[in-house]
Design an enzyme around this catalytic site. Sequence first.
Site, PDB file in Angstrom:
ATOM      1  N   LEU A   1       0.643  -1.151   0.093  1.00 13.50           N
ATOM      2  CA  LEU A   1       0.027   0.037   0.145  1.00 13.50           C
ATOM      3  C   LEU A   1       0.873   1.251   0.065  1.00 13.50           C
ATOM      4  O   LEU A   1       0.455   2.306  -0.711  1.00 13.50           O
ATOM      5  CB  LEU A   1      -0.901   0.151   1.124  1.00 13.50           C
ATOM      6  CG  LEU A   1      -1.951  -1.068   1.396  1.00 13.50           C
ATOM      7  CD1 LEU A   1      -2.794  -1.020   2.593  1.00 13.50           C
ATOM      8  CD2 LEU A   1      -3.034  -1.101  -0.181  1.00 13.50           C
ATOM      9  N   GLY A   2       2.092   1.198   0.501  1.00 13.66           N
ATOM     10  CA  GLY A   2       2.756   2.294   0.540  1.00 13.66           C
ATOM     11  C   GLY A   2       4.303   2.065   1.530  1.00 13.66           C
ATOM     12  O   GLY A   2       4.356   1.088   1.760  1.00 13.66           O
TER      13      GLY A   2
ATOM     14  N   GLY B   1       7.543   4.459   3.689  1.00 10.96           N
ATOM     15  CA  GLY B   1       7.961   5.407   4.391  1.00 10.96           C
ATOM     16  C   GLY B   1       9.199   5.120   4.876  1.00 10.96           C
ATOM     17  O   GLY B   1       9.738   3.975   4.756  1.00 10.96           O
ATOM     18  N   GLY B   2       9.658   6.160   5.721  1.00  5.17           N
ATOM     19  CA  GLY B   2      11.015   5.978   6.364  1.00  5.17           C
ATOM     20  C   GLY B   2      10.915   4.915   7.518  1.00  5.17           C
ATOM     21  O   GLY B   2      11.909   4.234   7.878  1.00  5.17           O
TER      22      GLY B   2
ATOM     23  N   GLY C   1       9.389   1.725   7.236  1.00  6.25           N
ATOM     24  CA  GLY C   1       9.444   0.452   6.413  1.00  6.25           C
ATOM     25  C   GLY C   1       8.015   0.592   5.303  1.00  6.25           C
ATOM     26  O   GLY C   1       7.864   1.486   4.722  1.00  6.25           O
ATOM     27  N   THR C   2       7.432  -0.578   5.225  1.00  5.32           N
ATOM     28  CA  THR C   2       6.322  -0.795   4.306  1.00  5.32           C
ATOM     29  C   THR C   2       4.976  -1.163   4.909  1.00  5.32           C
ATOM     30  O   THR C   2       5.054  -1.714   5.794  1.00  5.32           O
ATOM     31  CB  THR C   2       6.772  -1.888   3.440  1.00  5.32           C
ATOM     32  OG1 THR C   2       8.122  -1.441   2.703  1.00  5.32           O
ATOM     33  CG2 THR C   2       6.006  -1.907   2.059  1.00  5.32           C
TER      34      THR C   2
ATOM     35  N   LYS D   1       1.637  -2.633   9.270  1.00  4.08           N
ATOM     36  CA  LYS D   1       2.950  -1.942   9.218  1.00  4.08           C
ATOM     37  C   LYS D   1       3.983  -2.674   9.458  1.00  4.08           C
ATOM     38  O   LYS D   1       4.150  -2.867  10.933  1.00  4.08           O
ATOM     39  CB  LYS D   1       2.471  -0.648  10.263  1.00  4.08           C
ATOM     40  CG  LYS D   1       4.010   0.084  10.011  1.00  4.08           C
ATOM     41  CD  LYS D   1       3.599   1.167  11.386  1.00  4.08           C
ATOM     42  CE  LYS D   1       2.444   2.068  11.221  1.00  4.08           C
ATOM     43  NZ  LYS D   1       2.783   3.248  12.134  1.00  4.08           N
TER      44      LYS D   1
ATOM     45  N   ASP E   1       1.780  14.518  16.207  1.00  8.63           N
ATOM     46  CA  ASP E   1       1.993  14.505  14.655  1.00  8.63           C
ATOM     47  C   ASP E   1       0.801  14.473  13.933  1.00  8.63           C
ATOM     48  O   ASP E   1       0.439  13.547  13.039  1.00  8.63           O
ATOM     49  CB  ASP E   1       2.840  13.412  14.498  1.00  8.63           C
ATOM     50  CG  ASP E   1       3.629  13.169  13.058  1.00  8.63           C
ATOM     51  OD1 ASP E   1       3.691  14.318  12.600  1.00  8.63           O
ATOM     52  OD2 ASP E   1       4.018  12.209  12.593  1.00  8.63           O
TER      53      ASP E   1
END
Length: 842
Positions: free
Chosen positions: A531-532, A534-535, A537-538, A553, A650
Amino acid sequence: MAGFNRNLTLVTTLLIFHQLCSNVSCSTSNSFTRNHTIREGDSLISEDESFELGFFTPKNSTLRYVGIWYKNIEPQTVVWVANREKPLLDHKGALKIADDGNLVIVNGQNETIWSTNVEPESNNTVAVLFKTGDLVLCSDSDRRKWYWESFNNPTDTFLPGMRVRVNPSLGENRAFIPWKSESDPSPGKYSMGIDPVGALEIVIWEGEKRKWRSGPWNSAIFTGIPDMLRFTNYIYGFKLSSPPDRDGSVYFTYVASDSSDFLRFWIRPDGVEEQFRWNKDIRNWNLLQWKPSTECEKYNRCGNYSVCDDSKEFDSGKCSCIDGFEPVHQDQWNNRDFSGGCQRRVPLNCNQSLVAGQEDGFTVLKGIKVPDFGSVVLHNNSETCKDVCARDCSCKAYALVVGIGCMIWTRDLIDMEHFERGGNSINIRLAGSKLGGGKENSTLWIIVFSVIGAFLLGLCIWILWKFKKSLKAFLWKKKDITVSDIIENRDYSSSPIKVLVGDQVDTPDLPIFSFDSVASATGDFAEENKLGQGGFGTVYKGNFSEGREIAVKRLSGKSKQGLEEFKNEILLIAKLQHRNLVRLLGCCIEDNEKMLLYEYMPNKSLDRFLFDESKQGSLDWRKRWEVIGGIARGLLYLHRDSRLKIIHRDLKASNILLDTEMNPKISDFGMARIFNYRQDHANTIRVVGTYGYMAPEYAMEGIFSEKSDVYSFGVLILEIVSGRKNVSFRGTDHGSLIGYAWHLWSQGKTKEMIDPIVKDTRDVTEAMRCIHVGMLCTQDSVIHRPNMGSVLLMLESQTSQLPPPRQPTFHSFLNSGDIELNFDGHDVASVNDVTFTTIVGR
């Protein structure tokens, strides 16, 4: 004849005008000679019209002074005062060049109250105001020959281009002395300058007592300010002249990266140094840095032989004695009074009759602001530096500092601070008995400790083997856990979570999945299920056999979101139950794998709809209104209504997930912090969050509270209403979406901010009210922002009168490049709850 008379009259008028101009300044010239006088209402203006010299009266005063200030900047910002100790009592004073060539101020009785007091070669001198703000008295025939300049006689302000002279060999320095108060320019009790007797460092004194110091200059930075390495654009541009002059004098100067910027350092009446940059867009001064800014930056805050650490809470002890030392007054330390400092547990043995092996040695402290009053010896080798200190019985410590060389300390070690990043290693002298004993017994102790160590290592290996064996058996049993088991709230918590979070907290009833079961659900983490990324992981989409969809995640081994954030999310989100918070279904903890399992959000994140033109149409005004309200209710639950008081830290569009019905759910609690209900704020050295959403007090000082979340929510409201990213305005005249909102608000054009897709809706009034609330939430000061309870009331009560917002300033500062931030991930549209950006303030 009539024509002749008219010409004669014209000539006479011109002669009279010329005579008048010889006595007063009739133009905006940047210089004047003996034939001119500066009186009330006259002024000198620098060639580029940056600075102006003339008479002024401070606020709440009737006295008159001659000074230099920035031209066309309001309120008036004075950078230099001539007669600060002898003000004029009326408006009859004058500034002129006397018969001896000196620049003088005279009162109404023509008495000199101030003079440059130099000895020019002749009285043919001229006063010139340069575009740097420097007033110079020089020869009129050769203007390269200077006799006096204001930069060599400063008051409270240090300007770019100013050369600050110091002569260590003579113990001379040039000090900046603040005003006594904002209405009294006379010298105050503080001063700031280069230390004339020790290392080349900036010191703030209160009388003769030190209040703060910068640490020694290492040819690049002041070592006590390691952040200088990260604030290179505007905040720091110091240079040191090399080699020294014939008399041993050296000069510090400051060079701005952009000569068109107005920058200034000054020392406030209360002894605090500040640096400002003029923001031309909003016509205001931006505060870039100030010293001292933390408890540990205050001089010798923890006393002798003690280290101050700002990453610790003061109540729990920012101060700690160096190894081998103990508090001088233990009862005072128990009461959090650290001023008495520390003392040696065991005296040094130097020059005493020693048992073999009992010689003094050294222990190392890393990441330290080196102590005050160090001496530099000309050695650049670590062993040589150590030998120099070891041979000198008065030497308490040594350090090899890059850019300086070998430093030794023969006095008590004072004013030490520990840095999270940067700092130097310092070697502290200790008695041999505090370093492990004598050589005669060393072999025996080595054998004893080796045997004990081998036994303990074997025991640990056996315990670990038994634990892993039990864990694998447990996980094998759990391979067939179904989502229906989770929904029925069966208790599958077990030892892995206890091991992870510890026994000091309530372990959440959170199911644990085996790695094999998660891998099976995601098709062995197939690329088509990704799905995506980032910093952290996946993220993968998964399906259990019952057909229930999940989002996984999977944290990478190099993830910036480490074990603490992983624990944080498990502890927080598993205990929170609210329709506007994402639901955590379970986790996987196996070997080096750390994974979190969430309910799957088919519409993914808010930013995908909000900032993608092809999807914006799916968010009509009614849906945007519901999203704003849902986020507000979720935040109110976190701040006030849950069992825990939680600050998210955040909040952003990519962390708002949308379910099938487009209902918002707040996600990503890895950076969240728990407060007790009597706590209203906290401090941190590690600033985390996302560029464009961080409140000013958090980004600049590490102070966060529920009002920090309110600020982020305000940014989010403005983005939802406008359909534009806050950071999309970077590099524009407005600096940010907040600045753009203020620009339209101040011109009565708030309606223009509404996304064109929803602008024609009949709910424009509702949208404009949201903009108003968003601006109230993003005000610079914490005390001016509403809490989430008030925000929700403002949104839901369309008849209540809202206060006007205050003009923002911080948004432009953040977007001007004055703060450099580390981005641990890319700011891209996220998927589900998993893409997040961690930012560390630099």
